[in-house]
Motif scaffolding. Structure first.
Motif, PDB file in Angstrom:
ATOM      1  N   ARG A  54       8.552   7.058  18.017  1.00  0.00           N
ATOM      2  CA  ARG A  54       9.143   5.837  18.586  1.00  0.00           C
ATOM      3  C   ARG A  54       8.160   5.143  19.513  1.00  0.00           C
ATOM      4  NH1 ARG A  54      15.010   8.234  20.421  1.00  0.00           N
ATOM      5  NH2 ARG A  54      15.531   9.085  18.377  1.00  0.00           N
ATOM      6  N   ARG A  56       7.549   1.430  22.111  1.00  0.00           N
ATOM      7  CA  ARG A  56       8.288   0.548  23.018  1.00  0.00           C
ATOM      8  C   ARG A  56       9.003  -0.536  22.223  1.00  0.00           C
ATOM      9  NH1 ARG A  56       5.319  -2.875  25.903  1.00  0.00           N
ATOM     10  NH2 ARG A  56       7.116  -3.407  27.176  1.00  0.00           N
ATOM     11  N   LYS A 126      -5.999  -0.949  21.362  1.00  0.00           N
ATOM     12  CA  LYS A 126      -5.080   0.036  21.941  1.00  0.00           C
ATOM     13  C   LYS A 126      -5.495   1.468  21.594  1.00  0.00           C
ATOM     14  CE  LYS A 126      -0.117   0.823  22.227  1.00  0.00           C
ATOM     15  NZ  LYS A 126       1.131   0.081  22.448  1.00  0.00           N
TER      16      LYS A 126
END
Ligand code: BTN
Length: 259
Positions: A54, A56, A126
């Motif tokens: 999962r 954000r 990222k």
């Protein structure tokens, strides 16, 4: 993952309760369940692969072999409205720890930056994501689960097409493979120290975070529930939320994504 190698990086291995999985749906979901059964703080779950990782804002977190996917259960002495401090401590700790790792293990001196609210970037891409989930009872934090995804040994081809331009890994940035068990042990030790240090000094936490965060003082576009708003990233509220200046008005933004 070699649990004894994780433990060998810890000065006090008894402090952590670590379970390593080959495959799990989500280490966050697993610890949210354990937390409800009263598991102690510093319970850690790590998995080689997550089948329902999962991210954000309800997103899926792509979690194949090669990354480091783990979660930590915490019982901080904080008011719920200050929970975001845990995201900030975690992001700072990841940036400092990984900068040191890269410096000591390669010839590269790469700076790692933060992007509000809790992304960790290297060369503008990222490297790590953080997902904080909480269990609040009668306006008190019963427990928090901080889930951390670090892109470690993936190559550019391992990322799905839509992520290839936006994501990177330690391997891509540092030009070598990394031992994920060693990284996890080293990070847990580092984070445990930072956690106590910064929880006791929230002003220092905000200042240290602001030093590493990108776009401060600049005009930013923020995506929030499908809408995009523009303004100047003025600073942070005491809770660590973003203060956005639009004309003469300042708004505190609690969630969203800088695009
Ligand atoms: C983000 O969207 O940036 C946050 C990503 C967080 C991913 C980590 S991987 C380990 C833990 N388990 C999950 O399901 N998510 C978090």
């Amino acid at each position: 993952m070699d649990e004894s190698l994780i433990l060998s990086g810890l000065s006090d291995p008894e402090r952590f309760h670590i379970t390593a999985f080959k495959e799990i749906d989500s280490t966050n979901a697993y610890l949210m369940q354990l937390g409800k059964k009263g598991a102690p703080e510093w319970t850690v779950a790590v998995s080689e692969v997550q089948t329902s990782g999962r991210g954000r804002l309800g997103r899926v977190w792509h979690s194949p072999q090669g990354g480091l996917w783990f979660s930590i259960l915490l019982h901080p002495d904080l008011k719920p409205e200050y929970s975001h401090h845990i995201n900030m401590i975690c992001a700072l700790s990841l940036a400092d720890f990984l900068e040191n790792e890269i410096k000591t293990k390669t010839n590269y001196q790469l700076s790692i930056d933060l992007k509000w609210p809790n992304d960790v970037l290297i060369q503008k891409k990222k490297l790590c994501g953080i997902l904080l989930q909480s269990n609040i009872i009668s306006d008190k934090i019963n427990f928090l689960v901080v889930g951390i995804g670090i892109n470690v040994n993936q190559t550019a081809e391992d990322f799905p097409g839509d992520l290839r331009d936006k994501a990177t890994s330690l391997k891509i940035a540092g030009g070598r493979d990394w031992n994920r068990a060693e990284l996890l042990g080293g990070f847990l030790e580092y984070f445990h120290k930072d956690y106590h240090y910064y929880l006791a000094q929230s002003d220092l936490l905000l200042d240290s975070y602001l030093e590493k965060v990108i776009s401060k003082g600049e005009v930013i576009s923020l995506k929030q529930n499908g809408n995009t708003i523009k303004g100047i990233f003025k600073g942070l509220s005491p809770q660590g939320y973003l203060i956005l200046q639009q004309g003469s008005e300042e708004t505190v933004i609690t969630t969203g994504e800088i695009i």
